[in-house]
Design an enzyme around this catalytic site. Structure first.
Site, mmCIF file in Angstrom:
data_model
loop_
_atom_site.group_PDB
_atom_site.id
_atom_site.type_symbol
_atom_site.label_atom_id
_atom_site.label_comp_id
_atom_site.label_asym_id
_atom_site.label_seq_id
_atom_site.Cartn_x
_atom_site.Cartn_y
_atom_site.Cartn_z
ATOM 1 N N GLY A 76 163.982 -11.247 17.098
ATOM 2 C CA GLY A 76 165.309 -11.663 17.574
ATOM 3 C C GLY A 76 165.265 -12.126 19.018
ATOM 4 O O GLY A 76 165.819 -13.177 19.365
ATOM 5 N N VAL B 80 167.144 -8.274 11.700
ATOM 6 C CA VAL B 80 167.023 -6.812 11.612
ATOM 7 C C VAL B 80 166.147 -6.498 10.400
ATOM 8 O O VAL B 80 165.973 -7.352 9.523
ATOM 9 C CB VAL B 80 168.418 -6.139 11.480
ATOM 10 N N SER C 286 158.985 -17.337 9.594
ATOM 11 C CA SER C 286 157.566 -16.982 9.644
ATOM 12 C C SER C 286 156.929 -17.437 10.943
ATOM 13 O O SER C 286 157.314 -18.455 11.513
ATOM 14 C CB SER C 286 156.808 -17.614 8.475
ATOM 15 N N GLY C 287 155.936 -16.652 11.363
ATOM 16 C CA GLY C 287 155.162 -17.047 12.537
ATOM 17 C C GLY C 287 155.010 -15.942 13.547
ATOM 18 O O GLY C 287 154.366 -16.138 14.583
ATOM 19 N N LYS D 72 160.247 -17.427 1.014
ATOM 20 C CA LYS D 72 159.541 -16.604 2.016
ATOM 21 C C LYS D 72 158.742 -15.497 1.328
ATOM 22 O O LYS D 72 157.620 -15.170 1.746
ATOM 23 C CB LYS D 72 160.535 -16.013 3.021
ATOM 24 N N HIS E 86 155.726 -17.140 0.064
ATOM 25 C CA HIS E 86 154.888 -17.410 1.245
ATOM 26 C C HIS E 86 154.071 -16.166 1.579
ATOM 27 O O HIS E 86 152.856 -16.222 1.806
ATOM 28 C CB HIS E 86 155.784 -17.806 2.429
ATOM 29 N N ASN E 87 154.733 -15.029 1.618
ATOM 30 C CA ASN E 87 154.034 -13.790 1.976
ATOM 31 C C ASN E 87 153.031 -13.377 0.899
ATOM 32 O O ASN E 87 151.959 -12.857 1.220
ATOM 33 C CB ASN E 87 155.038 -12.660 2.215
ATOM 34 N N GLU F 8 150.158 -15.382 1.559
ATOM 35 C CA GLU F 8 149.559 -14.788 2.775
ATOM 36 C C GLU F 8 148.640 -13.615 2.390
ATOM 37 O O GLU F 8 147.498 -13.519 2.868
ATOM 38 C CB GLU F 8 150.704 -14.338 3.685
ATOM 39 N N ARG G 7 145.015 -3.583 -1.138
ATOM 40 C CA ARG G 7 145.670 -2.882 -0.024
ATOM 41 C C ARG G 7 145.958 -1.439 -0.432
ATOM 42 O O ARG G 7 145.742 -0.502 0.343
ATOM 43 C CB ARG G 7 146.982 -3.575 0.359
HETATM 44 C C1 6PG Z 1 155.365 -13.990 8.662
HETATM 45 C C2 6PG Z 1 154.842 -12.692 8.155
HETATM 46 C C3 6PG Z 1 155.784 -11.595 8.510
HETATM 47 C C4 6PG Z 1 155.178 -10.233 8.458
HETATM 48 C C5 6PG Z 1 154.896 -9.742 7.074
HETATM 49 C C6 6PG Z 1 153.809 -8.704 7.061
HETATM 50 O O1 6PG Z 1 155.536 -14.878 7.839
HETATM 51 O O2 6PG Z 1 155.568 -14.122 9.869
HETATM 52 O O3 6PG Z 1 154.688 -12.736 6.771
HETATM 53 O O4 6PG Z 1 156.921 -11.765 7.740
HETATM 54 O O5 6PG Z 1 154.017 -10.215 9.222
HETATM 55 O O6 6PG Z 1 156.060 -9.151 6.607
HETATM 56 O O7 6PG Z 1 153.825 -8.160 5.832
HETATM 57 P P1 6PG Z 1 153.082 -6.841 5.446
HETATM 58 O O8 6PG Z 1 153.516 -5.773 6.418
HETATM 59 O O9 6PG Z 1 153.542 -6.572 4.064
HETATM 60 O O10 6PG Z 1 151.629 -7.133 5.576
#
Ligand code: 6PG
Length: 482
Positions: free
Chosen positions: A20, A84, A138-139, A192, A195-196, A199, A297
């Site tokens: 934020g 939040v 994201s970022g 999103k 996206h994760n 990731e 994980r």
């Molecule tokens: C992003 C990340 C961000 C965060 C993840 C981490 O796009 O900037 O994805 O949202 O780092 O939520 O996720 P974990 O805690 O599940 O690894």
């Protein structure tokens, strides 16, 4: 805190944690007036100090810990961006702020909210004529401050109103802002979430490649750093590859040497990867690399059990050794990683295409790929390929079916096989690579052993089967053999 109450802020930010505060500074730096709220006044003071240090015009941002003052400071219709934690805190902010809002005001949730919660919030606030938008951001800290990838979806009126601010704040790729209205309802948060998930998959593959080179080939951290640094320049270069290169040679601030060997090998997660896997199974759009990443994980976090098992479960008889050409093998590993990464993106995109139909989001995959090109964690050269795929074939169910995209994967498949047949006898766990290859081999198989599976189902449950030579469904009386 502002000494005199101003009533001209373009946007209000609620929640002055890392995301934020930095997004607030970013928006203010782009010439918009920002009013910020956190019930913890020390966070507001910290933001004010950061604004003094970082902004040429610190008066562009004012912080309050009083809701009424915050609301009065906003231009109408009011635009409030929440940053939040997902879950109950989002509902708490809506509960506290919505009574102060009027019809036409806008609330944007920039957290990693579960998409079903976003659906509910869109509907609940629509009843009060408050426009609600779920937006993936994201970022991380640096993205928020200097240009994140933004994934808004939901109420289109809210998007049109907030568009100039979001476009200014977003990362830029080839001069285009990495933000665009993605679709109806919870489309932004759904994108999103996926996206994760991607990731998670990419991170798992990269960590497996590290393990293969470190424990397998015996490369030290400096040597590994050089490999990843080189890979950042290639077709799979991107944010995760860049930070991996950095991490490998990061010094330990609390002692001698590098930090990496001193970090406990138990991974945590907040849930978005798991949601992606759950969704992929619910919608029947498999994401096995992402599933493997989630599983790894979880397994990594069972450290006590792993320590016990390490005393009981034997590995391969011979210890790890490699007698071949290391440089050539590392090149093969790089190609394998590239192919497995392409398959991971493909799995995520496939899920998005299926979800698009199931939930009627109106997603445009070309926009999704464009928004992911810069600013976000999964940004990489590969997004250019994906954007081209969906520019030419917007309805393609899975990019693996695109001639150009698939040709690149085909070029790496022998490398993936080589990596697996090298690392498996070493006893190294590589479920990311193996599931990527199994997905590839399954997808390309005109014939699978599911005929036997159907026979088994019919045998014990009369679930019926179809025949290759006749129309209809069949059930037979199966005979027990001696
Ligand atoms: C992003 C990340 C961000 C965060 C993840 C981490 O796009 O900037 O994805 O949202 O780092 O939520 O996720 P974990 O805690 O599940 O690894």
């Amino acid at each position: 805190m502002a000494e005199t109450q101003k009533t001209s802020a373009d946007i209000g930010i609620v929640g002055l944690g890392v995301m934020g505060a930095n997004l607030g500074l970013n928006i203010a730096e782009n010439g918009f007036t920002v009013v910020a709220y956190d019930r913890d006044s020390s966070k507001g003071s910290h933001l004010t100090n950061m604004a003094q240090e970082q902004l040429s015009d610190p008066s562009k941002i004012n912080a309050y810990n009083d809701i009424t003052q915050f609301i009065i400071a906003l231009k109408k219709p009011r635009t409030i961006l929440m940053l939040v934690p997902a879950g109950a805190p989002v509902d708490a902010v809506i509960h506290d702020f919505a009574p102060h809002l009027e019809a036409g005001d806008i609330m944007i949730d920039g957290g990693n909210s579960f998409f079903k919660d976003t659906n509910r919030r869109v509907e609940e606030l629509a009843k009060k004529n408050i426009h609600f938008m779920g937006m993936g951001v994201s970022g991380g800290e640096s993205g928020a401050r200097h240009g994140p990838s933004l994934m808004p979806g939901g109420d289109r009126t809210a998007w049109e109103h907030a568009k100039p601010i979001l476009e200014a704040a977003a990362a830029k790729a080839d001069g285009e802002p990495c933000v665009g209205w993605l679709g109806r309802g919870a489309a932004g948060h759904y994108v999103k979430m996926v996206h994760n998930g991607i990731e998670y998959g990419l991170m798992e593959l990269i960590t497996e490649s590290y393990d293969i080179m470190h424990r397998g080939l015996g490369l030290n951290l400096e040597e590994l750093h050089k490999v990843y640094k080189e890979w950042t320049k290639g077709p799979m270069g991107g944010f995760l590859m860049e930070i991996t290169a950095d991490v490998l040679v990061q010094k330990d601030p609390l002692g001698d040497g590098y930090i990496l060997p001193k970090i406990l090998d138990t991974a945590h997660q907040k849930g978005t990867g798991l949601w992606t896997s759950e969704e992929s199974l619910t919608l029947q759009a498999p994401t096995p690399v992402i599933d493997a990443a989630v599983t790894q994980r979880v397994l990594s976090s069972t450290k006590d059990q792993r320590l016990q098992a390490s005393q009981k479960l034997a590995g391969p008889k011979s210890s790890i050794s490699f007698n071949g050409d290391k440089t050539a093998f590392i090149a093969e590993l790089g190609n394998a990683l590239y192919g497995a990464m392409m398959l991971t993106y493909a799995q995520g995109i496939h899920l998005l295409q299926v979800a698009n139909k199931a939930y009627d989001y109106g997603l445009v995959l070309e926009t999704v790929a464009a928004v992911w090109r810069e600013g976000c964690i999964i940004r990489s050269q590969l997004l250019k390929d994906l954007r081209n795929v969906y520019r030419n074939s917007p309805d393609l169910i899975n990019p693996i079916l695109d001639t150009n995209y698939s040709a690149k994967i085909v070029n790496t498949q022998e490398n993936i096989r080589k990596v697996i047949t090298t690392a498996t006898p070493w006893g190294l766990p590589i479920p990311g690579f193996t599931s990527a290859l199994s997905y590839y081999d399954t997808y390309r198989s005109a014939q699978l052993p599911a005929n036997l599976l159907q026979a088994q189902r019919d045998y014990f449950g009369a679930h019926t089967f179809e025949r290759v030579d006749q129309e209809g469904t069949f059930h037979i009386q199966w005979s027990t053999t001696e």
